[in-house]
Design a protein around this motif. Sequence first.
Motif, PDB file in Angstrom:
ATOM      1  N   ALA A 179       0.818  -1.212   0.000  1.00 46.99           N
ATOM      2  CA  ALA A 179       0.000   0.000   0.000  1.00 46.99           C
ATOM      3  C   ALA A 179       0.855   1.266   0.000  1.00 46.99           C
ATOM      4  O   ALA A 179       0.475   2.284  -0.579  1.00 46.99           O
ATOM      5  N   GLU A 180       2.010   1.202   0.635  1.00 48.47           N
ATOM      6  CA  GLU A 180       2.861   2.381   0.786  1.00 48.47           C
ATOM      7  C   GLU A 180       3.673   2.675  -0.465  1.00 48.47           C
ATOM      8  O   GLU A 180       4.098   3.814  -0.682  1.00 48.47           O
ATOM      9  N   LEU A 181       3.887   1.675  -1.332  1.00 44.56           N
ATOM     10  CA  LEU A 181       4.684   1.878  -2.536  1.00 44.56           C
ATOM     11  C   LEU A 181       4.023   2.922  -3.434  1.00 44.56           C
ATOM     12  O   LEU A 181       2.886   2.780  -3.846  1.00 44.56           O
ATOM     13  N   GLY A 182       4.746   3.978  -3.724  1.00 46.86           N
ATOM     14  CA  GLY A 182       4.226   5.038  -4.571  1.00 46.86           C
ATOM     15  C   GLY A 182       3.282   5.990  -3.863  1.00 46.86           C
ATOM     16  O   GLY A 182       2.734   6.894  -4.488  1.00 46.86           O
ATOM     17  N   ASP A 183       3.062   5.787  -2.559  1.00 44.15           N
ATOM     18  CA  ASP A 183       2.142   6.631  -1.799  1.00 44.15           C
ATOM     19  C   ASP A 183       2.775   7.989  -1.518  1.00 44.15           C
ATOM     20  O   ASP A 183       3.999   8.145  -1.568  1.00 44.15           O
ATOM     21  N   LYS A 184       1.919   8.968  -1.218  1.00 45.78           N
ATOM     22  CA  LYS A 184       2.381  10.329  -0.963  1.00 45.78           C
ATOM     23  C   LYS A 184       3.403  10.384   0.175  1.00 45.78           C
ATOM     24  O   LYS A 184       4.393  11.120   0.089  1.00 45.78           O
ATOM     25  N   SER A 185       3.166   9.631   1.226  1.00 45.47           N
ATOM     26  CA  SER A 185       4.088   9.685   2.364  1.00 45.47           C
ATOM     27  C   SER A 185       5.444   9.072   2.021  1.00 45.47           C
ATOM     28  O   SER A 185       6.474   9.464   2.591  1.00 45.47           O
ATOM     29  N   GLN A 186       5.471   8.124   1.087  1.00 48.36           N
ATOM     30  CA  GLN A 186       6.753   7.577   0.646  1.00 48.36           C
ATOM     31  C   GLN A 186       7.544   8.645  -0.113  1.00 48.36           C
ATOM     32  O   GLN A 186       8.758   8.775   0.067  1.00 48.36           O
ATOM     33  N   LEU A 187       6.853   9.414  -0.927  1.00 54.14           N
ATOM     34  CA  LEU A 187       7.501  10.512  -1.641  1.00 54.14           C
ATOM     35  C   LEU A 187       7.986  11.576  -0.657  1.00 54.14           C
ATOM     36  O   LEU A 187       9.056  12.172  -0.841  1.00 54.14           O
TER      37      LEU A 187
END
Length: 204
Positions: A26-34
Amino acid sequence: MGLLRPAPERNSVYAFLLSTAVIFVAELGDKSQLMAMTFATRYRARDVIIGITAATAIVHLASVAIGALIGDAFAEQQHYITIVAGVAFLFFAGWTLRGDELTEDEAKKARNSRGMAIIAVGIAFFLAELGDKTMLATITLATQEGWLGTWIGSTVGMVAADALAIGVGALLGRKLPENVIKYGAAALFAIFGIILVIDGVVQL
């Protein structure tokens, strides 16, 4: 839980492994990862990861509490909860396909943040995670699995994904391949959602 839930004695380990995998995806490519990658250009990676871990642990503890309360309140209607959870994961698949970008304002705030690194990162991630896809996915998982394993696993999954992004950004100077991640993550969400829906229908 029918097709997905293992024997009771393995529930905590199963919940940990499942939530780690699901939240990592779910976190891959998510805003928080950026956001993590942006913070890593300003602060030491160690401080960024500590801040992310603290914020994630707090948000996801609240998330699993909500999910566990929902699961307990509707224990007699667990088959319906399972179907709703499956539909939620299909929704997450669509959300993933839509994409989630860091706005210029959010990126600017991350680059220009002041104060102690861990506190700055922690507050930013705490606010970013409220109502985010990973928070909602954690709530959904907690309606199905043990709260402790889900809490630890979801925290580990998110921190691992953000650490991966920081590492790749530092080594390669670019993001992970966006389309591969987006379609792969969406497919995994869709598959998991379909399994949940089938599981719930079988229990009716």
